[in-house]
Structures are given as C-alpha cells and as structure tokens.
Design a protein around this motif. Structure first.
Motif, PDB file in Angstrom:
ATOM      1  N   GLU A 200       0.803  -1.223   0.000  1.00 34.27           N
ATOM      2  CA  GLU A 200       0.000   0.000   0.000  1.00 34.27           C
ATOM      3  C   GLU A 200       0.838   1.277   0.000  1.00 34.27           C
ATOM      4  O   GLU A 200       0.303   2.365   0.168  1.00 34.27           O
ATOM      5  CB  GLU A 200      -0.943   0.009   1.208  1.00 34.27           C
ATOM      6  CG  GLU A 200      -2.024  -1.053   1.146  1.00 34.27           C
ATOM      7  CD  GLU A 200      -3.050  -0.902   2.254  1.00 34.27           C
ATOM      8  OE1 GLU A 200      -3.294   0.238   2.678  1.00 34.27           O
ATOM      9  OE2 GLU A 200      -3.586  -1.918   2.709  1.00 34.27           O
ATOM     10  N   TYR A 201       2.143   1.175  -0.186  1.00 34.83           N
ATOM     11  CA  TYR A 201       3.004   2.351  -0.047  1.00 34.83           C
ATOM     12  C   TYR A 201       2.681   3.508  -0.998  1.00 34.83           C
ATOM     13  O   TYR A 201       2.868   4.672  -0.614  1.00 34.83           O
ATOM     14  CB  TYR A 201       4.481   1.947  -0.183  1.00 34.83           C
ATOM     15  CG  TYR A 201       4.864   1.324  -1.509  1.00 34.83           C
ATOM     16  CD1 TYR A 201       5.306   2.113  -2.570  1.00 34.83           C
ATOM     17  CD2 TYR A 201       4.818  -0.048  -1.694  1.00 34.83           C
ATOM     18  CE1 TYR A 201       5.673   1.546  -3.777  1.00 34.83           C
ATOM     19  CE2 TYR A 201       5.183  -0.627  -2.889  1.00 34.83           C
ATOM     20  CZ  TYR A 201       5.600   0.169  -3.935  1.00 34.83           C
ATOM     21  OH  TYR A 201       5.965  -0.402  -5.124  1.00 34.83           O
ATOM     22  N   PRO A 202       2.176   3.281  -2.230  1.00 30.83           N
ATOM     23  CA  PRO A 202       1.808   4.454  -3.040  1.00 30.83           C
ATOM     24  C   PRO A 202       0.724   5.309  -2.383  1.00 30.83           C
ATOM     25  O   PRO A 202       0.796   6.545  -2.384  1.00 30.83           O
ATOM     26  CB  PRO A 202       1.303   3.831  -4.355  1.00 30.83           C
ATOM     27  CG  PRO A 202       2.006   2.527  -4.436  1.00 30.83           C
ATOM     28  CD  PRO A 202       2.047   2.041  -3.022  1.00 30.83           C
ATOM     29  N   PHE A 203      -0.288   4.651  -1.797  1.00 30.40           N
ATOM     30  CA  PHE A 203      -1.336   5.388  -1.093  1.00 30.40           C
ATOM     31  C   PHE A 203      -0.769   6.093   0.140  1.00 30.40           C
ATOM     32  O   PHE A 203      -1.145   7.224   0.441  1.00 30.40           O
ATOM     33  CB  PHE A 203      -2.461   4.445  -0.671  1.00 30.40           C
ATOM     34  CG  PHE A 203      -3.246   3.889  -1.821  1.00 30.40           C
ATOM     35  CD1 PHE A 203      -3.439   4.634  -2.973  1.00 30.40           C
ATOM     36  CD2 PHE A 203      -3.797   2.621  -1.755  1.00 30.40           C
ATOM     37  CE1 PHE A 203      -4.161   4.140  -4.039  1.00 30.40           C
ATOM     38  CE2 PHE A 203      -4.524   2.108  -2.823  1.00 30.40           C
ATOM     39  CZ  PHE A 203      -4.710   2.862  -3.965  1.00 30.40           C
ATOM     40  N   GLU A 204       0.126   5.405   0.835  1.00 28.57           N
ATOM     41  CA  GLU A 204       0.754   5.993   2.019  1.00 28.57           C
ATOM     42  C   GLU A 204       1.552   7.229   1.637  1.00 28.57           C
ATOM     43  O   GLU A 204       1.516   8.248   2.333  1.00 28.57           O
ATOM     44  CB  GLU A 204       1.674   4.952   2.670  1.00 28.57           C
ATOM     45  CG  GLU A 204       2.369   5.420   3.943  1.00 28.57           C
ATOM     46  CD  GLU A 204       1.428   5.546   5.119  1.00 28.57           C
ATOM     47  OE1 GLU A 204       1.822   6.213   6.097  1.00 28.57           O
ATOM     48  OE2 GLU A 204       0.314   4.997   5.057  1.00 28.57           O
ATOM     49  N   PHE A 205       2.258   7.155   0.502  1.00 31.63           N
ATOM     50  CA  PHE A 205       3.059   8.290   0.038  1.00 31.63           C
ATOM     51  C   PHE A 205       2.178   9.493  -0.293  1.00 31.63           C
ATOM     52  O   PHE A 205       2.430  10.612   0.164  1.00 31.63           O
ATOM     53  CB  PHE A 205       3.870   7.896  -1.197  1.00 31.63           C
ATOM     54  CG  PHE A 205       4.557   9.056  -1.867  1.00 31.63           C
ATOM     55  CD1 PHE A 205       5.738   9.571  -1.352  1.00 31.63           C
ATOM     56  CD2 PHE A 205       4.001   9.653  -2.989  1.00 31.63           C
ATOM     57  CE1 PHE A 205       6.362  10.659  -1.958  1.00 31.63           C
ATOM     58  CE2 PHE A 205       4.620  10.731  -3.596  1.00 31.63           C
ATOM     59  CZ  PHE A 205       5.801  11.237  -3.078  1.00 31.63           C
ATOM     60  N   PHE A 206       1.133   9.275  -1.094  1.00 33.96           N
ATOM     61  CA  PHE A 206       0.262  10.382  -1.493  1.00 33.96           C
ATOM     62  C   PHE A 206      -0.513  10.950  -0.295  1.00 33.96           C
ATOM     63  O   PHE A 206      -0.776  12.155  -0.236  1.00 33.96           O
ATOM     64  CB  PHE A 206      -0.703   9.922  -2.590  1.00 33.96           C
ATOM     65  CG  PHE A 206      -0.047   9.714  -3.917  1.00 33.96           C
ATOM     66  CD1 PHE A 206       0.609  10.764  -4.558  1.00 33.96           C
ATOM     67  CD2 PHE A 206      -0.058   8.472  -4.520  1.00 33.96           C
ATOM     68  CE1 PHE A 206       1.235  10.578  -5.788  1.00 33.96           C
ATOM     69  CE2 PHE A 206       0.567   8.274  -5.753  1.00 33.96           C
ATOM     70  CZ  PHE A 206       1.208   9.317  -6.392  1.00 33.96           C
ATOM     71  N   LYS A 207      -0.841  10.086   0.652  1.00 29.73           N
ATOM     72  CA  LYS A 207      -1.507  10.542   1.867  1.00 29.73           C
ATOM     73  C   LYS A 207      -0.608  11.506   2.643  1.00 29.73           C
ATOM     74  O   LYS A 207      -1.049  12.568   3.091  1.00 29.73           O
ATOM     75  CB  LYS A 207      -1.870   9.340   2.737  1.00 29.73           C
ATOM     76  CG  LYS A 207      -2.540   9.701   4.055  1.00 29.73           C
ATOM     77  CD  LYS A 207      -2.820   8.452   4.877  1.00 29.73           C
ATOM     78  CE  LYS A 207      -3.393   8.803   6.228  1.00 29.73           C
ATOM     79  NZ  LYS A 207      -3.635   7.585   7.061  1.00 29.73           N
ATOM     80  N   ARG A 208       0.664  11.125   2.797  1.00 29.06           N
ATOM     81  CA  ARG A 208       1.617  11.985   3.507  1.00 29.06           C
ATOM     82  C   ARG A 208       1.876  13.263   2.722  1.00 29.06           C
ATOM     83  O   ARG A 208       2.019  14.347   3.307  1.00 29.06           O
ATOM     84  CB  ARG A 208       2.938  11.233   3.722  1.00 29.06           C
ATOM     85  CG  ARG A 208       2.837  10.100   4.723  1.00 29.06           C
ATOM     86  CD  ARG A 208       4.152   9.347   4.827  1.00 29.06           C
ATOM     87  NE  ARG A 208       4.087   8.255   5.776  1.00 29.06           N
ATOM     88  CZ  ARG A 208       4.336   8.360   7.067  1.00 29.06           C
ATOM     89  NH1 ARG A 208       4.707   9.538   7.555  1.00 29.06           N
ATOM     90  NH2 ARG A 208       4.261   7.322   7.868  1.00 29.06           N
ATOM     91  N   LEU A 209       1.938  13.148   1.398  1.00 37.05           N
ATOM     92  CA  LEU A 209       2.180  14.319   0.554  1.00 37.05           C
ATOM     93  C   LEU A 209       1.040  15.321   0.685  1.00 37.05           C
ATOM     94  O   LEU A 209       1.273  16.519   0.883  1.00 37.05           O
ATOM     95  CB  LEU A 209       2.336  13.886  -0.901  1.00 37.05           C
ATOM     96  CG  LEU A 209       2.587  15.014  -1.925  1.00 37.05           C
ATOM     97  CD1 LEU A 209       3.910  15.725  -1.633  1.00 37.05           C
ATOM     98  CD2 LEU A 209       2.578  14.460  -3.338  1.00 37.05           C
ATOM     99  N   PHE A 210      -0.195  14.853   0.598  1.00 35.90           N
ATOM    100  CA  PHE A 210      -1.355  15.744   0.678  1.00 35.90           C
ATOM    101  C   PHE A 210      -1.500  16.342   2.076  1.00 35.90           C
ATOM    102  O   PHE A 210      -1.905  17.495   2.230  1.00 35.90           O
ATOM    103  CB  PHE A 210      -2.626  15.007   0.275  1.00 35.90           C
ATOM    104  CG  PHE A 210      -2.699  14.662  -1.177  1.00 35.90           C
ATOM    105  CD1 PHE A 210      -2.265  15.579  -2.140  1.00 35.90           C
ATOM    106  CD2 PHE A 210      -3.181  13.433  -1.611  1.00 35.90           C
ATOM    107  CE1 PHE A 210      -2.320  15.268  -3.481  1.00 35.90           C
ATOM    108  CE2 PHE A 210      -3.237  13.131  -2.967  1.00 35.90           C
ATOM    109  CZ  PHE A 210      -2.803  14.040  -3.895  1.00 35.90           C
ATOM    110  N   SER A 211      -1.176  15.555   3.100  1.00 37.16           N
ATOM    111  CA  SER A 211      -1.268  16.080   4.476  1.00 37.16           C
ATOM    112  C   SER A 211      -0.210  17.150   4.713  1.00 37.16           C
ATOM    113  O   SER A 211      -0.399  18.041   5.537  1.00 37.16           O
ATOM    114  CB  SER A 211      -1.094  14.942   5.482  1.00 37.16           C
ATOM    115  OG  SER A 211       0.196  14.370   5.397  1.00 37.16           O
ATOM    116  N   PHE A 212       0.914  17.056   3.981  1.00 36.77           N
ATOM    117  CA  PHE A 212       1.959  18.065   4.090  1.00 36.77           C
ATOM    118  C   PHE A 212       1.588  19.344   3.333  1.00 36.77           C
ATOM    119  O   PHE A 212       1.769  20.454   3.838  1.00 36.77           O
ATOM    120  CB  PHE A 212       3.279  17.523   3.536  1.00 36.77           C
ATOM    121  CG  PHE A 212       4.408  18.523   3.534  1.00 36.77           C
ATOM    122  CD1 PHE A 212       5.070  18.839   4.713  1.00 36.77           C
ATOM    123  CD2 PHE A 212       4.792  19.159   2.361  1.00 36.77           C
ATOM    124  CE1 PHE A 212       6.118  19.769   4.712  1.00 36.77           C
ATOM    125  CE2 PHE A 212       5.815  20.091   2.353  1.00 36.77           C
ATOM    126  CZ  PHE A 212       6.479  20.402   3.532  1.00 36.77           C
TER     127      PHE A 212
END
Length: 215
Positions: A200-212
């Motif tokens: 699931e790391y692509p979703f985890e990456f975009f989640k962190r990116l958007f939260s930033f």
C-alpha cells in the motif's frame, strides 16, 4: 526515450494495481473481523499475559490513534480506547504489533520509510526527465525504472517478512486468546489480509504528501 517512458508507466501501473488490491483486501478490516472472542479476553489481559509468558516489552498508552496499537523497537504504543476491547481484530492486531516490536523485525517496521523514499525518488526522476531535455536525460528514466524494480523487490521481501511475523502472531494468538476452531479460521483470514499491507506504499506516500501540502 519513448520505450523507457512506456516501461516506467507499465511498472508504475503495476505498483498502483498492487496497492489497490491490497487496499481492497484490507477494506474495513476492523469491521470484517469485529468478532467478540469466546474467551472474552481483553487487550489489557493480552498485554499482561504476553509480558509474563513471552518477553518484556515497554508499553505506553495513547488516546489519539486510528489503530489498536503501534510498534517501535522493543516498545508498543497502545490505543487507550481499545484497551478493554475483546474483539478478534483488536487483540490479534495488538499481538501482531507486539511481535513486530522485536529488535530483529526492524526491516518490517521501517519498510514504509524505504518504500516511500524510493517511490518519491522514482517520481522525481521521472518528472525531471520529462522537463529537462538533454542527450543524457534517458539515464534518469533508466535510474527511475531501476528504483521501481528495487521498490517492488523490497515489497516482496517485506511481504515474506510480514508473513513470518504474522504466522508467529497466529501461534501466540491461539495460545493467549484461547481460540476455538472457528476463531482460528477467522484469525487465519485476518492474518492473510494483514499481510498485503506492504503493497500500500503508493497510497501511504500520497496521503503523507497531501497532508503536508494541505494541513
């Protein structure tokens, strides 16, 4: 150049498809396995018995957590709201985090850090290769493709590592939770579903990116 872009996009789609499959597999997993245990064992009892029988672990209770427990090295943070929960999901997940906190499981604990960094790197190199037009630009694409492959290989090793830890968790759960045959079958299903988390790391990456970008 076009061939490299095509190869990159194919591998990228594979990464996203694996992430979608993993997310679908784990969709509403806490509700799916929200079965009260026949033994009525609570998370607090699980923690107490685990420390007595298996090994000493530092434990801290925290309230603002979306999951029942979170593992660090020889240290587990427990969700205060779930401490007296006696469902299969909460107890099994807590035991999984306890097993994950073992010193030798450092790779499995930090796998998302490696995956997110490499995923960012592959995206950055791909975008730069499209913006900058030099004779050596295709090398950026080659490196990006290599990073994609490395990330997938790391994910496979992570899957194997998670599988081993979850199998150990299943054995501990059978012992500490006093599971009957039906509960053991459900625990095996939960164990298999949790195993796909590493993809699931692509979703985890975009989640962190958007939260930033958007606090």
């Amino acid at each position: 150049m076009v061939i490299y872009i095509l190869v990159y996009n194919i591998i990228f789609i594979i990464q996203i498809m694996l992430a979608i499959f993993a997310r679908i597999t784990r969709y509403k997993i806490s509700e799916k396995y929200n079965y009260p245990l026949g033994s009525m064992t609570s998370s607090s009892e699980v923690l107490e018995n685990y420390v007595k029988i298996y090994r000493q672990v530092n434990i801290k209770v925290h309230s603002a957590m979306p999951i029942p427990a979170f593992a660090q090295e020889e240290f587990v943070i427990i969700n205060r709201d779930k401490i007296y929960d006696s469902t299969l999901y909460t107890n099994f997940f807590t035991l999984f985090q306890l097993e994950l906190s073992k010193k030798e499981n450092g790779f499995a604990r930090r796998i998302f850090l490696f995956q997110n960094f490499l995923f960012f790197l592959q995206l950055a190199l791909f975008v730069i290769s499209l913006i900058i037009q030099f004779s050596w630009t295709y090398w950026l694409l080659i490196v990006a493709i290599a990073i994609q492959i490395i990330n997938i290989v790391i994910s496979i090793f992570g899957f194997i590592s998670y599988q081993e830890i979850l199998e150990e968790t299943g054995q501990v759960a059978t012992d500490l939770l006093d599971l009957d045959e039906v509960e053991q079958a459900r625990a095996e299903g939960l164990q298999n579903d949790l195993n796909y988390t590493v993809y699931e790391y692509p979703f985890e990456f975009f989640k962190r990116l958007f939260s930033f970008v958007i606090p």
